[in-house]
Design an enzyme around this catalytic site. Structure first.
Site, PDB file in Angstrom:
ATOM      1  N   SER A 180       0.832  -1.213   0.000  1.00  0.00           N
ATOM      2  CA  SER A 180       0.000   0.000   0.000  1.00  0.00           C
ATOM      3  C   SER A 180       0.865   1.261   0.000  1.00  0.00           C
ATOM      4  CB  SER A 180      -0.963   0.007   1.188  1.00  0.00           C
ATOM      5  OG  SER A 180      -0.283  -0.210   2.403  1.00  0.00           O
ATOM      6  N   HIS A 207      -2.115  -8.785   2.043  1.00  0.00           N
ATOM      7  CA  HIS A 207      -1.734  -7.527   2.720  1.00  0.00           C
ATOM      8  C   HIS A 207      -2.826  -7.198   3.755  1.00  0.00           C
ATOM      9  CE1 HIS A 207       0.242  -3.799   3.358  1.00  0.00           C
ATOM     10  NE2 HIS A 207      -0.160  -3.104   2.305  1.00  0.00           N
ATOM     11  N   HIS A 240       5.510 -12.901   7.031  1.00  0.00           N
ATOM     12  CA  HIS A 240       5.762 -11.512   6.631  1.00  0.00           C
ATOM     13  C   HIS A 240       6.920 -11.471   5.643  1.00  0.00           C
ATOM     14  CE1 HIS A 240       6.368  -7.161   6.883  1.00  0.00           C
ATOM     15  NE2 HIS A 240       5.116  -7.131   7.296  1.00  0.00           N
ATOM     16  N   ARG A 294       3.537  -5.029  16.559  1.00  0.00           N
ATOM     17  CA  ARG A 294       2.157  -4.500  16.518  1.00  0.00           C
ATOM     18  C   ARG A 294       1.190  -5.568  17.015  1.00  0.00           C
ATOM     19  NH1 ARG A 294       2.033  -3.033  10.297  1.00  0.00           N
ATOM     20  NH2 ARG A 294       2.789  -5.192  10.312  1.00  0.00           N
ATOM     21  N   ASP A 298      -2.092  -8.406  11.651  1.00  0.00           N
ATOM     22  CA  ASP A 298      -3.476  -8.780  11.356  1.00  0.00           C
ATOM     23  C   ASP A 298      -3.962  -9.984  12.162  1.00  0.00           C
ATOM     24  OD1 ASP A 298      -3.645  -6.766   9.367  1.00  0.00           O
ATOM     25  OD2 ASP A 298      -2.513  -8.050   8.010  1.00  0.00           O
TER      26      ASP A 298
HETATM   27  N1  CMX Z   1       0.694 -19.925   5.710  1.00  0.00           N
HETATM   28  C1  CMX Z   1       1.098 -20.873   4.813  1.00  0.00           C
HETATM   29  N2  CMX Z   1       2.134 -20.711   3.986  1.00  0.00           N
HETATM   30  C2  CMX Z   1       2.839 -19.578   4.091  1.00  0.00           C
HETATM   31  C3  CMX Z   1       2.529 -18.579   5.032  1.00  0.00           C
HETATM   32  C4  CMX Z   1       1.391 -18.775   5.844  1.00  0.00           C
HETATM   33  N3  CMX Z   1       0.978 -17.848   6.707  1.00  0.00           N
HETATM   34  N4  CMX Z   1       3.417 -17.577   4.903  1.00  0.00           N
HETATM   35  C5  CMX Z   1       4.262 -17.926   3.919  1.00  0.00           C
HETATM   36  N5  CMX Z   1       3.902 -19.132   3.421  1.00  0.00           N
HETATM   37  C6  CMX Z   1       4.489 -19.838   2.280  1.00  0.00           C
HETATM   38  C7  CMX Z   1       4.382 -18.969   1.039  1.00  0.00           C
HETATM   39  O1  CMX Z   1       3.078 -19.036   0.484  1.00  0.00           O
HETATM   40  C8  CMX Z   1       5.471 -19.545   0.168  1.00  0.00           C
HETATM   41  O2  CMX Z   1       5.002 -20.768  -0.359  1.00  0.00           O
HETATM   42  P1  CMX Z   1       5.405 -21.231  -1.866  1.00  0.00           P
HETATM   43  O3  CMX Z   1       6.906 -21.259  -1.878  1.00  0.00           O
HETATM   44  O4  CMX Z   1       4.775 -22.556  -2.004  1.00  0.00           O
HETATM   45  O5  CMX Z   1       4.851 -20.182  -2.786  1.00  0.00           O
HETATM   46  C9  CMX Z   1       6.560 -19.879   1.199  1.00  0.00           C
HETATM   47  O6  CMX Z   1       5.881 -20.010   2.465  1.00  0.00           O
HETATM   48  C10 CMX Z   1       7.636 -18.835   1.323  1.00  0.00           C
HETATM   49  O7  CMX Z   1       7.019 -17.598   1.595  1.00  0.00           O
HETATM   50  P2  CMX Z   1       7.809 -16.478   2.460  1.00  0.00           P
HETATM   51  O8  CMX Z   1       9.033 -16.117   1.692  1.00  0.00           O
HETATM   52  O9  CMX Z   1       7.983 -16.953   3.856  1.00  0.00           O
HETATM   53  O10 CMX Z   1       6.779 -15.289   2.506  1.00  0.00           O
HETATM   54  P3  CMX Z   1       6.524 -14.137   1.426  1.00  0.00           P
HETATM   55  O11 CMX Z   1       7.456 -13.020   1.692  1.00  0.00           O
HETATM   56  O12 CMX Z   1       6.525 -14.688   0.032  1.00  0.00           O
HETATM   57  O13 CMX Z   1       5.024 -13.719   1.751  1.00  0.00           O
HETATM   58  C11 CMX Z   1       3.193 -13.130   3.105  1.00  0.00           C
HETATM   59  C12 CMX Z   1       4.702 -12.962   2.885  1.00  0.00           C
HETATM   60  C13 CMX Z   1       2.773 -12.148   4.175  1.00  0.00           C
HETATM   61  C14 CMX Z   1       2.454 -12.778   1.806  1.00  0.00           C
HETATM   62  C15 CMX Z   1       2.919 -14.583   3.534  1.00  0.00           C
HETATM   63  O14 CMX Z   1       3.581 -14.863   4.739  1.00  0.00           O
HETATM   64  C16 CMX Z   1       1.438 -14.894   3.678  1.00  0.00           C
HETATM   65  O15 CMX Z   1       0.790 -15.236   2.687  1.00  0.00           O
HETATM   66  N6  CMX Z   1       0.862 -14.746   4.920  1.00  0.00           N
HETATM   67  C17 CMX Z   1      -0.554 -14.929   5.120  1.00  0.00           C
HETATM   68  C18 CMX Z   1      -1.289 -13.654   4.716  1.00  0.00           C
HETATM   69  C19 CMX Z   1      -1.043 -12.525   5.684  1.00  0.00           C
HETATM   70  O16 CMX Z   1      -1.150 -12.669   6.895  1.00  0.00           O
HETATM   71  N7  CMX Z   1      -0.755 -11.338   5.145  1.00  0.00           N
HETATM   72  C20 CMX Z   1      -0.623 -10.114   5.967  1.00  0.00           C
HETATM   73  C21 CMX Z   1       0.794  -9.567   6.021  1.00  0.00           C
HETATM   74  C22 CMX Z   1       0.839  -8.294   6.863  1.00  0.00           C
HETATM   75  C23 CMX Z   1       0.175  -7.139   6.168  1.00  0.00           C
HETATM   76  O17 CMX Z   1       0.649  -6.745   5.105  1.00  0.00           O
HETATM   77  O18 CMX Z   1      -0.863  -6.647   6.660  1.00  0.00           O
END
Ligand code: CMX
Length: 437
Positions: free
Chosen positions: A241, A271, A318, A327, A373
């Site tokens: 964002s 996000h 994250h 947070r 979150d």
């Molecule tokens: N549950 C299951 N799998 C997860 C996970 C979770 N909470 N977090 C990461 N992973 C997975 C990824 O999907 C990725 O899988 P693939 O390799 O199969 O594609 C792998 O672990 C590696 O990911 P990462 O490098 O650890 O994380 P990223 O930097 O790519 O992504 C984020 C970060 C936040 C998108 C991810 O952790 C996620 O999807 N979390 C759940 C959604 C969430 O809570 N988002 C809010 C973030 C905070 C905000 O912006 O408000």
């Protein structure tokens, strides 16, 4: 000129000169180089933008102008009788890198009430949408509809000089921040309540008025809202964002369209929409298990079920953080004092026990810890805001403080149009081939 604006003008003049000299003297200095995994990996860790208002350390979490959340709680002025920081005090800090006095914040709160009136067509724009339109779509559309109010646009058409951009942007930014709680409250009350608007009270602060307009009069909720709106405000510049706002702002699109663009990014489930997804996921789990208080073992099996369906656990992980999000911790500390018997809150704490070792065990998740979150929705739900599709709007109201303070800085520093270079996979293949030969 109001005090905050004149302080900003003075500070901006000094930093602009410093930056110009630094860039002139160190133009060729290399800061990191991009690796191939970063090219295909969402540009993780690539340092390519300047964001003055906050910085994120993977292990320590966010610092706003150098202050951690516990330090902000101690140093920022409070509303009389409350112990939580005032988000408009944080805005002051973000903008001019100074902790404001209580009187300076009071005047800013009054200024925000003065500027909070919405053009009547904004209500008509929202009313024209089906009631069930997602609140984030309503929020974005309502904000974008105010483009015609932009002081920046009007003055740009008259031939505004580049050195004066920040001043017109500042006016839009203050007007926008002042209006957001009204827009959000109207969306909430129209979609889920009686649709009647409550006028703000000029003796109240920004959060106090937001709580009042939402129709949640509990002082404990208002106190939480001050904390909530403070800690969600900024998370350095690379998050989707903030980065979207930075990018769109760099085209000199007006602050209304610029911020609306940022809100469209916040609305994604990876996000800011994770806040709604967390509660949706917990309620689905409770329904599946037939209980409001699942045990640790039950949660464990539901987490495995979710993962086996190829879904993520919302609220965990994250892109930058590598420890529990401060947070999350700040909200947990609040809930430990006021909400420790709430079953949903207790479930959030059990999930905190269960999820990290499971995610760690997958071997691919870089951060198995909760993010902001994971906790917020359960607290909002406790105070009666049960319509979780609205939660990201609350996040968005707060996010304006950081992104809009940064927008003022971008224009004050005269930052140019953002335009990184892309390459094709063909180019990457050729590059590797030439390197290997
Ligand atoms: N549950 C299951 N799998 C997860 C996970 C979770 N909470 N977090 C990461 N992973 C997975 C990824 O999907 C990725 O899988 P693939 O390799 O199969 O594609 C792998 O672990 C590696 O990911 P990462 O490098 O650890 O994380 P990223 O930097 O790519 O992504 C984020 C970060 C936040 C998108 C991810 O952790 C996620 O999807 N979390 C759940 C959604 C969430 O809570 N988002 C809010 C973030 C905070 C905000 O912006 O408000």
């Amino acid at each position: 000129m109001e005090e905050l604006k004149s302080r900003f003008r003075d500070k901006a003049g000094v930093l602009r000169e410093e930056v110009r000299t630094m860039v002139r003297q160190h133009r060729e200095e290399t800061i990191d180089t991009v690796q191939l995994w970063q090219l295909y990996g969402g540009a993780r860790g690539v340092k390519c933008l300047v964001w003055e208002t906050s910085a994120l350390d993977p292990y320590e979490g966010i610092r706003f102008r150098g202050y951690s959340i516990p330090e902000l709680k101690e140093k920022l002025p409070h509303f009389e009788g409350d112990d939580q920081p005032l988000p408009e005090a944080l805005f002051w800090l973000l903008l001019v890198d100074e902790i404001p006095t209580r009187e300076q914040v009071r005047q800013l709160s009054v200024e925000l009430v003065k500027r909070s009136e919405l053009p009547s067509y904004v209500y008509n724009v929202i009313d024209a949408l089906p009631r069930q339109t997602h609140p984030m779509a309503q929020f974005s559309i309502a904000i974008a509809s105010m483009k015609g109010e932009s002081v920046f646009d009007a003055r740009y058409r008259e031939g505004l000089s580049k050195s004066e951009y920040w001043e017109a942007v500042y006016e839009d930014v203050l007007n926008l921040i002042a209006r957001l709680p009204r827009i959000a409250a109207y969306i909430y009350r129209r979609a889920f309540k009686d649709g009647k608007m409550v006028d703000p009270d000029p003796t109240l602060d920004w959060s106090g008025n937001f709580a009042r307009m939402l129709g949640v009069e509990d002082p404990q909720f208002t106190s939480f809202l001050r904390l909530y709106l403070t800690i969600h405000a900024d998370h350095e510049g690379g998050n989707a964002s903030a980065h979207t706002t930075h990018l769109v702002g760099s085209t000199l699109s007006d602050p209304y369209l610029t911020f609306a663009a940022g809100m469209n990014a916040l609305a994604g489930p990876l996000h800011g929409a994770a806040t709604q997804e967390v509660i949706r996921w917990i309620l689905e789990m409770n329904e599946y298990l037939g209980t409001d208080s699942p045990t640790v073992e039950q949660i464990e099996s539901y987490v495995h079920k979710t993962l086996s369906e190829g879904r993520v656990i919302p609220g965990y992980g994250h892109a930058v953080l590598r420890r529990p999000d401060p947070r999350f911790i700040a909200q947990k500390a609040f809930a430990e004092v006021y909400l420790k018997d709430d079953p949903l809150v207790q479930t959030v704490w059990k999930i905190f026990e269960v999820v990290p070792p499971i995610l760690q065990g997958l071997g691919k998740v870089k951060n198995p810890w909760p993010n902001v979150d994971a906790h917020s929705g359960a607290i909002l739900y406790h105070y009666g805001l049960r319509e979780f599709s609205f939660y990201t709007v609350m996040f968005g109201v707060s996010r304006a403080l950081g992104t809009m303070a940064s927008l003022c800085w971008s224009r004050a520093l005269g930052l140019p149009l953002e335009r990184p270079k892309s390459v094709t996979t063909q180019w990457v293949k050729q590059f590797l081939k030439e390197k290997q030969s």
